[in-house]
Design an enzyme around this catalytic site. Sequence first.
Site, short mmCIF file in Angstrom:
data_model
loop_
_atom_site.label_atom_id
_atom_site.label_comp_id
_atom_site.label_asym_id
_atom_site.label_seq_id
_atom_site.Cartn_x
_atom_site.Cartn_y
_atom_site.Cartn_z
N GLY A 11 0.83 -1.21 0.00
CA GLY A 11 0.00 0.00 0.00
C GLY A 11 0.85 1.25 0.00
O GLY A 11 1.89 1.29 0.66
N ARG A 72 1.06 -4.84 -6.12
CA ARG A 72 1.15 -6.12 -5.42
C ARG A 72 1.47 -7.16 -6.49
O ARG A 72 1.01 -7.05 -7.62
CB ARG A 72 -0.16 -6.41 -4.69
CG ARG A 72 -0.39 -5.38 -3.58
CD ARG A 72 -1.37 -5.85 -2.53
NE ARG A 72 -1.18 -5.12 -1.28
CZ ARG A 72 -1.76 -3.94 -1.00
NH1 ARG A 72 -2.56 -3.36 -1.86
NH2 ARG A 72 -1.52 -3.34 0.15
N ASP A 103 4.90 -5.10 6.05
CA ASP A 103 5.48 -6.38 6.45
C ASP A 103 5.44 -7.42 5.33
O ASP A 103 6.35 -8.24 5.21
CB ASP A 103 4.84 -6.92 7.74
CG ASP A 103 3.34 -7.09 7.63
OD1 ASP A 103 2.74 -6.54 6.69
OD2 ASP A 103 2.76 -7.78 8.49
N THR A 126 3.75 2.22 6.04
CA THR A 126 2.36 1.80 5.96
C THR A 126 1.55 2.68 6.89
O THR A 126 1.97 2.92 8.03
CB THR A 126 2.15 0.33 6.34
OG1 THR A 126 0.78 0.15 6.71
CG2 THR A 126 3.00 -0.13 7.50
N ASP A 128 -0.97 1.98 8.41
CA ASP A 128 -1.53 1.21 9.54
C ASP A 128 -0.63 1.20 10.78
O ASP A 128 -1.08 0.88 11.86
CB ASP A 128 -1.77 -0.24 9.11
CG ASP A 128 -2.92 -0.34 8.12
OD1 ASP A 128 -3.76 0.59 8.10
OD2 ASP A 128 -2.98 -1.32 7.36
N ASP A 130 1.48 -0.96 11.72
CA ASP A 130 1.43 -2.26 12.38
C ASP A 130 2.74 -3.05 12.25
O ASP A 130 2.75 -4.26 12.46
CB ASP A 130 0.25 -3.09 11.84
CG ASP A 130 0.30 -3.27 10.33
OD1 ASP A 130 1.18 -2.67 9.69
OD2 ASP A 130 -0.55 -4.00 9.79
N ARG A 172 -7.47 -2.81 9.00
CA ARG A 172 -8.12 -4.12 8.91
C ARG A 172 -7.70 -5.02 10.05
O ARG A 172 -8.48 -5.78 10.57
CB ARG A 172 -7.79 -4.80 7.58
CG ARG A 172 -8.74 -4.41 6.47
CD ARG A 172 -8.63 -5.37 5.33
NE ARG A 172 -7.29 -5.32 4.76
CZ ARG A 172 -6.97 -4.62 3.69
NH1 ARG A 172 -7.89 -3.93 3.07
NH2 ARG A 172 -5.74 -4.60 3.22
P1 ADP Z 1 2.57 -4.57 2.53
O1 ADP Z 1 4.00 -4.59 2.16
O2 ADP Z 1 2.02 -3.19 2.57
O3 ADP Z 1 2.29 -5.39 3.77
P2 ADP Z 1 1.47 -6.75 0.88
O4 ADP Z 1 1.23 -7.64 2.03
O5 ADP Z 1 0.43 -6.66 -0.17
O6 ADP Z 1 1.75 -5.23 1.32
O7 ADP Z 1 2.84 -7.21 0.20
C1 ADP Z 1 3.34 -6.55 -0.93
C2 ADP Z 1 3.98 -7.55 -1.86
O8 ADP Z 1 5.04 -8.23 -1.18
C3 ADP Z 1 3.07 -8.66 -2.35
O9 ADP Z 1 2.28 -8.30 -3.45
C4 ADP Z 1 4.08 -9.74 -2.73
O10 ADP Z 1 4.63 -9.49 -3.99
C5 ADP Z 1 5.17 -9.56 -1.67
N1 ADP Z 1 4.94 -10.52 -0.58
C6 ADP Z 1 4.06 -10.42 0.44
N2 ADP Z 1 4.10 -11.52 1.24
C7 ADP Z 1 5.02 -12.34 0.68
C8 ADP Z 1 5.51 -13.65 1.00
N3 ADP Z 1 5.08 -14.32 2.08
N4 ADP Z 1 6.45 -14.18 0.18
C9 ADP Z 1 6.92 -13.50 -0.88
N5 ADP Z 1 6.49 -12.28 -1.23
C10 ADP Z 1 5.54 -11.70 -0.48
#
Ligand code: ADP
Length: 320
Positions: A11, A72, A103, A126, A128, A130, A172
């Site tokens: 995000g 993403r 994260d 982020t 959030d 978090d 969330r």
């Molecule tokens: P944020 O970084 O804000 O928490 P996301 O959870 O959507 O956002 O994660 C962003 C991107 O990071 C995902 O679209 C994916 O490409 C990568 N990612 C997230 N979790 C994993 C994972 N467990 N293993 C590999 N890549 C991941």
Amino acid sequence: MRRIALLTSGGDAPGMNAAIRAVVRKAIYHGLEVIGVRRGFSGLIHGEFVEMNLSSVADIIHRGGTILRTARSEEFKTPAGRATAARNLRERGIEGLIVIGGDGSFRGATLLSQEHGINVIGIPATIDNDIPCTDYSIGFDTAVNNVVDAINKIRDTATSHERTYVIEVMGRRSGFIALEAGLAGGAESILIPEIPYDLDEVCAKLIRGHKRGKLHSIIIVAEGAASGLEIGRIIREKTGFETRVTILGHLQRGGTPTAFDRTIGSRMGARAVELLMAGESNKMVGIVHGEIVTVDINFALEQQRTIDRDLYELASILAI
Ligand code: ADP
């Protein structure tokens, strides 16, 4: 280390641009070459690389969002996707990668490091807030200020019409925005996912306030605690008060970043470059008690960022 890359992922968060600017300028100051990757991990896989220079980051410190765009990527969650990403980095002689995101992005980054030996450093961004092991993530302060701004405006109309307002905010999985904005905005009740709430008690408080002559009431609901619309309906039914619901949604993410977010973005960006130059990997930067700190990403990902219950208590006491 001669050439590094950076990307924003997950995000978007206001203040990401300040971090991008800091990474690029600090790296160039130390004689490094910097490559920007567009659209997060997706751009890493599909080769969306742009050379960054001093002027590519001019006039961005005050802008929300991220000039590198964010995305993403499901493909990056697969070993094949990460192998392509690593190959793209290697082919361009890139030895270190700075990932600005949440994260999820850190999980992806650390896998890239473990599987392919690319040095990675994470910068928490982020709204959030978090992410464990840091008091603040880039974007949170701006989001809270956006919510407080909205509360102030809604208050004006709430007072004029003697209404109850339910305001649904982002979060969330966590109630950090709701709690800080609720406290700063003087909300009567704050509903967050971390702490159970009793709607009968919320309504009883509204009725007590009304009897005392309160002109309006504001209830803040984190989206992870309940639907604002549902809470509004229940309050209307239980109290008979005219109740309106506002869902702030993406308004919370936009706008010019606060001075605080620009400052931490700048400080974290600079530290991330220093870490890569020192040969570090799998680290995230953070800010704890005002100091920039360095934490092992895997350690951080195992921790749980907990809500400040004292702050919650205080908000309840002050909204008596
Ligand atoms: P944020 O970084 O804000 O928490 P996301 O959870 O959507 O956002 O994660 C962003 C991107 O990071 C995902 O679209 C994916 O490409 C990568 N990612 C997230 N979790 C994993 C994972 N467990 N293993 C590999 N890549 C991941």
